[in-house]
Write a protein that holds these residues in place. Structure first.
Motif, PDB file in Angstrom:
ATOM      1  N   MET A   1       0.855  -1.215   0.016  1.00 33.98           N
ATOM      2  CA  MET A   1      -0.104  -0.077  -0.056  1.00 33.98           C
ATOM      3  C   MET A   1       0.868   1.214   0.008  1.00 33.98           C
ATOM      4  O   MET A   1       1.715   1.351   0.850  1.00 33.98           O
TER       5      MET A   1
ATOM      6  N   GLU B   1      -2.348   5.709  -0.844  1.00 38.45           N
ATOM      7  CA  GLU B   1      -3.590   4.862  -0.701  1.00 38.45           C
ATOM      8  C   GLU B   1      -3.808   4.682   1.024  1.00 38.45           C
ATOM      9  O   GLU B   1      -4.740   4.486   1.329  1.00 38.45           O
TER      10      GLU B   1
ATOM     11  N   GLU C   1      -5.836   7.852   1.855  1.00 35.61           N
ATOM     12  CA  GLU C   1      -7.365   7.471   1.123  1.00 35.61           C
ATOM     13  C   GLU C   1      -7.993   6.517   2.180  1.00 35.61           C
ATOM     14  O   GLU C   1      -9.011   6.883   2.718  1.00 35.61           O
ATOM     15  N   GLN C   2      -7.452   5.464   2.463  1.00 35.15           N
ATOM     16  CA  GLN C   2      -7.998   4.476   3.530  1.00 35.15           C
ATOM     17  C   GLN C   2      -8.221   5.035   4.733  1.00 35.15           C
ATOM     18  O   GLN C   2      -9.333   4.885   5.269  1.00 35.15           O
TER      19      GLN C   2
ATOM     20  N   MET D   1     -11.975   5.301   6.521  1.00 37.97           N
ATOM     21  CA  MET D   1     -12.358   4.637   7.875  1.00 37.97           C
ATOM     22  C   MET D   1     -12.830   6.007   8.927  1.00 37.97           C
ATOM     23  O   MET D   1     -13.053   5.790   9.984  1.00 37.97           O
TER      24      MET D   1
END
Length: 125
Positions: free
Chosen positions: A66, A70, A73-74, A78
């Motif tokens: 990752m 990324e 963005e994750q 969350m």
């Protein structure tokens, strides 16, 4: 830059696949009074449940698995709104990233990084 009483209770997470970068940043930030946790990958950071107590994230962009983008963005998906600073050999990659405080080139200037951290912490509060 001024000392804040909250500095020693502020947790900064450093996510970088380069051990020498993690070690150098940890040393610099600890000597500046911050509590620092280091992670060798984005998944390591997420698996440790680190987002829950991270006040500022410093991450590389290009990492195996990752990427830093990324990861960022994750975290947003969350529900974590962690001010982020990218330190990367590819600073143009983070140009239009939400909640991004700065995208600094490697190697970065110490004073510039510390000023960005202070800005990130002001943004968080």
């Amino acid at each position: 830059m001024h000392d804040t009483p909250m500095r020693n209770t502020t947790t900064i997470a450093v996510v970088d696949d380069d051990e020498s970068v993690r070690t150098a940043l940890k040393s610099l930030l600890r000597s500046s009074g911050y509590h620092v946790r280091t992670y060798c990958s984005a998944m390591d950071f997420l698996d440790a449940n680190a987002p829950a107590d991270t006040h500022c994230l410093i991450s590389d962009i290009q990492m195996p698995g990752m990427s830093g983008l990324e990861l960022h963005e994750q975290l947003g998906a969350m529900g974590f709104q962690i001010p982020t600073i990218f330190i990367t050999a590819y600073p143009h990659l983070g140009a239009n990233t939400p909640r991004l405080v700065a995208c600094l080139p490697k190697p970065c200037e110490t004073d510039r990084l510390l000023n960005c951290i202070e800005a990130a912490l002001r943004q968080r509060h």
